[in-house]
Design a protein around this motif. Structure first.
Motif, mmCIF file in Angstrom:
data_model
loop_
_atom_site.group_PDB
_atom_site.id
_atom_site.type_symbol
_atom_site.label_atom_id
_atom_site.label_comp_id
_atom_site.label_asym_id
_atom_site.label_seq_id
_atom_site.Cartn_x
_atom_site.Cartn_y
_atom_site.Cartn_z
ATOM 1 N N THR A 149 13.358 0.000 -44.489
ATOM 2 C CA THR A 149 14.816 -0.153 -44.443
ATOM 3 C C THR A 149 15.496 0.747 -45.470
ATOM 4 O OG1 THR A 149 14.631 -2.088 -45.901
ATOM 5 C CG2 THR A 149 14.736 -2.504 -43.543
ATOM 6 N N SER A 150 14.820 1.007 -46.603
ATOM 7 C CA SER A 150 15.405 1.928 -47.588
ATOM 8 C C SER A 150 15.488 3.340 -47.033
ATOM 9 C CB SER A 150 14.579 1.911 -48.876
ATOM 10 O OG SER A 150 13.301 2.495 -48.686
ATOM 11 N N TRP A 151 14.519 3.730 -46.210
ATOM 12 C CA TRP A 151 14.566 5.049 -45.576
ATOM 13 C C TRP A 151 15.684 5.109 -44.533
ATOM 14 C CZ3 TRP A 151 12.474 9.560 -46.910
ATOM 15 C CH2 TRP A 151 11.392 9.561 -47.791
ATOM 16 N N GLN A 152 15.981 3.992 -43.899
ATOM 17 C CA GLN A 152 17.132 3.966 -42.997
ATOM 18 C C GLN A 152 18.417 4.261 -43.763
ATOM 19 O OE1 GLN A 152 16.555 -0.016 -41.309
ATOM 20 N NE2 GLN A 152 16.134 0.893 -39.305
ATOM 21 N N GLY A 153 18.530 3.694 -44.964
ATOM 22 C CA GLY A 153 19.690 3.993 -45.797
ATOM 23 C C GLY A 153 19.752 5.454 -46.182
ATOM 24 N N PHE A 154 18.596 6.047 -46.444
ATOM 25 C CA PHE A 154 18.542 7.475 -46.771
ATOM 26 C C PHE A 154 19.039 8.309 -45.602
ATOM 27 C CE2 PHE A 154 16.414 11.583 -46.837
ATOM 28 C CZ PHE A 154 16.630 12.009 -48.135
ATOM 29 N N ALA A 155 18.605 7.959 -44.382
ATOM 30 C CA ALA A 155 19.056 8.679 -43.186
ATOM 31 C C ALA A 155 20.565 8.550 -43.019
ATOM 32 C CB ALA A 155 18.327 8.153 -41.947
ATOM 33 N N GLY A 156 21.100 7.355 -43.275
ATOM 34 C CA GLY A 156 22.541 7.158 -43.169
ATOM 35 C C GLY A 156 23.306 7.980 -44.181
ATOM 36 N N ARG A 157 22.782 8.079 -45.401
ATOM 37 C CA ARG A 157 23.455 8.883 -46.428
ATOM 38 C C ARG A 157 23.430 10.368 -46.073
ATOM 39 N NH1 ARG A 157 20.865 5.011 -49.639
ATOM 40 N NH2 ARG A 157 19.098 6.387 -50.077
ATOM 41 N N ALA A 158 22.326 10.822 -45.479
ATOM 42 C CA ALA A 158 22.244 12.228 -45.067
ATOM 43 C C ALA A 158 23.313 12.536 -44.019
ATOM 44 C CB ALA A 158 20.852 12.532 -44.508
#
Length: 207
Positions: A149-158
């Motif tokens: 889920t933290s990587w999902q947040g990273f994708a959203g920030r990108a």
């Protein structure tokens, strides 16, 4: 293992690309070269399958699985775009083709170009987020899937950061400096970039 496979896929991408372009323009084997280039997506399929098997075998989801999802999303969104761009340069330098059309630099044409690139980022991030969510559902343990889920947040920030960059070109269009006469040709180039730079791989793949 997953990180090693990501590296192998990245190296394999460039090896297949070099081999495909060499076959098309140096060996004069366009159909064989196109077939090699069309094998590029198989690398992402292999990475996806191995990642799923790793989770199925009981591996705890961690940053490696998240990185694999983002890599698959990125290559799905920008891989073909990269192949088309390099194919245009190879056709020009190795086969005497026309110079590849450059992307627009100024005005509304540049803004449209930046927005299209951002949409690719949206597509890649969306695919990555979907794969990560599938992993979350498969494991079905919030404590073990926190990394995914933290990587999902990273994708959203990108997506957000790239979107702000693209928006800046829409709100404040870049203008040519005094003495820069490339505005009109650049705009025309932007209009044709979707055709002339794309044609070689797609047109000859079935011949």
């Amino acid at each position: 293992m997953i990180v090693t496979l990501i590296v192998i896929c990245e190296v394999g991408f460039w090896v297949l690309l070099a081999a495909g372009l060499s076959l098309r323009y140096l060996a004069k084997m366009p159909r064989t070269g196109a077939a090699v280039l069309l094998c590029e997506p198989l690398l992402e399929v292999v990475l996806l399958v191995v990642t799923v098997l790793d989770l199925r075998a009981g591996a705890d989801p961690d940053w490696k699985h998240g990185l694999a999802a983002l890599y698959i999303g990125y290559t799905a969104a920008f891989g073909h775009y990269t192949v088309r761009w390099l194919d245009g340069h190879a056709r020009h330098r190795l086969a005497g083709g026309p110079p590849p059309v450059k992307p627009p630099r100024f005005g509304a044409a540049r803004a449209r170009h930046e927005v299209k690139l951002w949409l690719r980022t949206v597509a890649g991030a969306g695919l990555a987020a979907g794969l990560l969510q599938a992993g979350v559902w498969y494991v079905d343990d919030p404590e073990r899937t926190a990394s995914l889920t933290s990587w999902q947040g990273f994708a959203g920030r990108a997506v957000l950061i790239h979107g702000l960059i693209a928006l800046s070109y829409v709100l404040w269009p870049k203008k040519p400096k005094d003495g820069d006469g490339g505005h009109a040709p650049e705009a025309a180039a932007g209009a044709g970039a979707g055709k002339d730079a794309v044609g070689p791989v797609e047109d000859r793949a079935g011949r």
